[in-house]
Design an enzyme around this catalytic site. Sequence first.
Site, mmCIF file in Angstrom:
data_model
loop_
_atom_site.group_PDB
_atom_site.id
_atom_site.type_symbol
_atom_site.label_atom_id
_atom_site.label_comp_id
_atom_site.label_asym_id
_atom_site.label_seq_id
_atom_site.Cartn_x
_atom_site.Cartn_y
_atom_site.Cartn_z
ATOM 1 C CB SER A 237 -0.862 -0.020 1.262
ATOM 2 O OG SER A 237 -1.473 1.229 1.448
ATOM 3 C CE1 TYR B 257 -3.657 -2.792 5.697
ATOM 4 C CE2 TYR B 257 -3.276 -0.473 5.189
ATOM 5 C CZ TYR B 257 -3.567 -1.760 4.769
ATOM 6 O OH TYR B 257 -3.760 -2.010 3.436
ATOM 7 C CE LYS C 222 -1.309 -4.607 3.512
ATOM 8 N NZ LYS C 222 -1.666 -5.906 2.959
HETATM 9 P P1 NAD Z 1 -10.909 -7.078 1.603
HETATM 10 O O1 NAD Z 1 -11.048 -7.066 3.081
HETATM 11 O O2 NAD Z 1 -12.098 -6.822 0.762
HETATM 12 O O3 NAD Z 1 -10.241 -8.448 1.127
HETATM 13 C C1 NAD Z 1 -9.373 -9.200 1.949
HETATM 14 C C2 NAD Z 1 -9.848 -10.645 1.914
HETATM 15 O O4 NAD Z 1 -8.958 -11.444 2.694
HETATM 16 C C3 NAD Z 1 -11.246 -10.831 2.489
HETATM 17 O O5 NAD Z 1 -12.006 -11.617 1.594
HETATM 18 C C4 NAD Z 1 -11.007 -11.563 3.812
HETATM 19 O O6 NAD Z 1 -12.093 -12.396 4.154
HETATM 20 C C5 NAD Z 1 -9.731 -12.318 3.489
HETATM 21 N N1 NAD Z 1 -8.887 -12.648 4.657
HETATM 22 C C6 NAD Z 1 -8.442 -11.815 5.634
HETATM 23 N N2 NAD Z 1 -7.665 -12.476 6.493
HETATM 24 C C7 NAD Z 1 -7.606 -13.757 6.056
HETATM 25 C C8 NAD Z 1 -6.951 -14.933 6.530
HETATM 26 N N3 NAD Z 1 -6.212 -14.915 7.647
HETATM 27 N N4 NAD Z 1 -7.086 -16.082 5.830
HETATM 28 C C9 NAD Z 1 -7.848 -16.104 4.712
HETATM 29 N N5 NAD Z 1 -8.496 -15.038 4.226
HETATM 30 C C10 NAD Z 1 -8.374 -13.876 4.891
HETATM 31 O O7 NAD Z 1 -9.744 -6.030 1.247
HETATM 32 P P2 NAD Z 1 -9.305 -5.436 -0.162
HETATM 33 O O8 NAD Z 1 -9.686 -4.007 -0.183
HETATM 34 O O9 NAD Z 1 -9.730 -6.323 -1.263
HETATM 35 O O10 NAD Z 1 -7.736 -5.483 0.014
HETATM 36 C C11 NAD Z 1 -6.961 -6.570 -0.458
HETATM 37 C C12 NAD Z 1 -5.518 -6.358 -0.065
HETATM 38 O O11 NAD Z 1 -5.067 -5.107 -0.592
HETATM 39 C C13 NAD Z 1 -5.264 -6.286 1.442
HETATM 40 O O12 NAD Z 1 -4.031 -6.908 1.695
HETATM 41 C C14 NAD Z 1 -5.181 -4.800 1.707
HETATM 42 O O13 NAD Z 1 -4.409 -4.527 2.838
HETATM 43 C C15 NAD Z 1 -4.511 -4.307 0.446
HETATM 44 N N6 NAD Z 1 -4.780 -2.901 0.129
HETATM 45 C C16 NAD Z 1 -6.067 -2.474 0.000
HETATM 46 C C17 NAD Z 1 -6.317 -1.142 -0.294
HETATM 47 C C18 NAD Z 1 -7.736 -0.646 -0.444
HETATM 48 O O14 NAD Z 1 -7.919 0.558 -0.498
HETATM 49 N N7 NAD Z 1 -8.733 -1.475 -0.526
HETATM 50 C C19 NAD Z 1 -5.253 -0.246 -0.454
HETATM 51 C C20 NAD Z 1 -3.950 -0.719 -0.320
HETATM 52 C C21 NAD Z 1 -3.717 -2.064 -0.042
HETATM 53 C C1 UD1 Z 2 -6.911 5.392 3.817
HETATM 54 C C2 UD1 Z 2 -6.006 4.802 4.858
HETATM 55 C C3 UD1 Z 2 -4.791 4.193 4.168
HETATM 56 C C4 UD1 Z 2 -5.223 3.152 3.161
HETATM 57 C C5 UD1 Z 2 -6.152 3.817 2.163
HETATM 58 C C6 UD1 Z 2 -6.615 2.792 1.167
HETATM 59 C C7 UD1 Z 2 -6.342 6.182 6.855
HETATM 60 C C8 UD1 Z 2 -5.740 7.209 7.759
HETATM 61 N N1 UD1 Z 2 -5.595 5.827 5.775
HETATM 62 O O1 UD1 Z 2 -6.201 6.388 3.192
HETATM 63 O O2 UD1 Z 2 -3.934 3.592 5.100
HETATM 64 O O3 UD1 Z 2 -4.101 2.620 2.470
HETATM 65 O O4 UD1 Z 2 -7.265 4.402 2.870
HETATM 66 O O5 UD1 Z 2 -7.876 2.893 0.772
HETATM 67 O O6 UD1 Z 2 -7.423 5.669 7.086
HETATM 68 N N2 UD1 Z 2 -12.321 11.832 3.402
HETATM 69 C C9 UD1 Z 2 -13.327 12.711 3.736
HETATM 70 N N3 UD1 Z 2 -14.478 12.203 4.272
HETATM 71 C C10 UD1 Z 2 -14.669 10.872 4.479
HETATM 72 C C11 UD1 Z 2 -13.636 9.976 4.131
HETATM 73 C C12 UD1 Z 2 -12.467 10.489 3.607
HETATM 74 O O7 UD1 Z 2 -13.190 13.917 3.559
HETATM 75 O O8 UD1 Z 2 -15.731 10.474 4.987
HETATM 76 C C13 UD1 Z 2 -11.083 12.367 2.797
HETATM 77 C C14 UD1 Z 2 -9.811 12.050 3.573
HETATM 78 O O9 UD1 Z 2 -9.554 13.053 4.534
HETATM 79 C C15 UD1 Z 2 -8.781 12.022 2.438
HETATM 80 C C16 UD1 Z 2 -9.566 11.492 1.233
HETATM 81 O O10 UD1 Z 2 -10.936 11.734 1.542
HETATM 82 O O11 UD1 Z 2 -8.338 13.314 2.145
HETATM 83 C C17 UD1 Z 2 -9.381 10.010 0.991
HETATM 84 O O12 UD1 Z 2 -9.618 9.299 2.197
HETATM 85 P P1 UD1 Z 2 -9.646 7.690 2.245
HETATM 86 O O13 UD1 Z 2 -10.537 7.182 1.183
HETATM 87 O O14 UD1 Z 2 -9.916 7.296 3.656
HETATM 88 O O15 UD1 Z 2 -8.180 7.259 1.821
HETATM 89 P P2 UD1 Z 2 -6.747 7.628 2.441
HETATM 90 O O16 UD1 Z 2 -6.837 8.738 3.408
HETATM 91 O O17 UD1 Z 2 -5.806 7.793 1.318
#
Ligand code: NAD
Ligand code: UD1
Length: 339
Positions: free
Chosen positions: A125, A149, A153
């Site tokens: 991330s 968190y 990573k």
């Molecule tokens: P998500 O929660 O929708 O998907 C994660 C999946 O992993 C879920 O289906 C959950 O049930 C499964 N899981 C969790 N722990 C497990 C375990 N111990 N064994 C088996 N399954 C398990 O999340 P996502 O948004 O799809 O994110 C996927 C990956 O990307 C994660 O590693 C997350 O940290 C990373 N990531 C997500 C974002 C984002 O904004 N969504 C941003 C940066 C990184």
């Molecule tokens: C958040 C996580 C980050 C994660 C990322 C992935 C935190 C502090 N950081 O980041 O670790 O990797 O999501 O999806 O949670 N905002 C509003 N109102 C809201 C929600 C968000 O104004 O209700 C603003 C936030 O202040 C920010 C922007 O929208 O400026 C995006 O926020 P968000 O979607 O939570 O993402 P990140 O802050 O980048």
Amino acid sequence: MARILVTGGAGYIGSHTMVELLAAGHDVVCLDNFSNSSPEAVKRVQEIAGREVRLFTGDIRDRSLLDSLFHAVKVDAVIHFAALKAVGESVAKPLAYYENNVAGTLTLLEAMRAAHVMRIVFSSSATVYGNPDKLPITEDAPVRPFNPYGQTKAMVEQILRDWCVAEPGAAAVALRYFNPVGAHPSGRIGEDPADIPNNLFPFITQVAIGKRERLSVFGNDWPTVDGTGVRDYLHVVDLALGHVKALDWLARDHGFVAINLGTGQGTSVLEMVHAFESATGAKVPHTIVARRPGDIAACWADASLAHRLLHWQATRSLEDLCASGWRWQQANPEGYRTV
Ligand code: NAD
Ligand code: UD1
């Protein structure tokens, strides 16, 4: 074509990635404990792709399950999404995060090594950069996450780096995602937050559909274009395709590499609200409130390494991303729970 184990495949990004893997001709094996997802997502992935996914229900921390999985199916590479991902919860429950995300990955890597599976794509991330010194962010920027968190990573990246040094045949790509949003164009799969969304985009779609009254905009006094926070919002289908490209890299190279996946464009909160309103015709009432603790002003990617190494770049527009997320929200107002 390869057989890919997708951990966390039923989740938001995993489900979209499984669709693109199947479309690219790969065989897909999914392992998920459904702690933050629904088996319905896997069903819908199969329906979109018109192909089967082999599903194992279980936990990445269960070594004997992993051993029997690797024994039952010959896997060529792993895409490792399974993790806990809520920043606030990670501050309240750090041990659960280190246990699931770090210890879980160690168990997975040990089982992979025993089964001679030496290629992995890891979901990292942009949060590993913490508060960046300069924009856009390049991969050589300092890694200094400021919550548990983000630490998980950074730790897993370090483990993978060391693993690739120790094991000559090993190859690992850590993909540092910026802000994935939107949904598959079919509207059949998408992001399904279990609770009140922490992130901007799902909050916007829930306000637009009337589930929440109004969006709180966290601060308009940031040093940005209009004072609201700026992020690099990336269409989840573009992100999914980045994983398919990362597998191609793993097939032709080895060692460890960390790569940003973003668009290279920053969008402010108010710009996102306006883009959403104009792409969908829906209204998003909003109020400016105080800054959110732990937030940063701005964050967007230098995505040139992904272009150079993976031959990948994001092609979908902000409009596409808004329209697809809205289609998913309208068709599934309660997410997968309507089923
Ligand atoms: P998500 O929660 O929708 O998907 C994660 C999946 O992993 C879920 O289906 C959950 O049930 C499964 N899981 C969790 N722990 C497990 C375990 N111990 N064994 C088996 N399954 C398990 O999340 P996502 O948004 O799809 O994110 C996927 C990956 O990307 C994660 O590693 C997350 O940290 C990373 N990531 C997500 C974002 C984002 O904004 N969504 C941003 C940066 C990184
Ligand atoms: C958040 C996580 C980050 C994660 C990322 C992935 C935190 C502090 N950081 O980041 O670790 O990797 O999501 O999806 O949670 N905002 C509003 N109102 C809201 C929600 C968000 O104004 O209700 C603003 C936030 O202040 C920010 C922007 O929208 O400026 C995006 O926020 P968000 O979607 O939570 O993402 P990140 O802050 O980048």
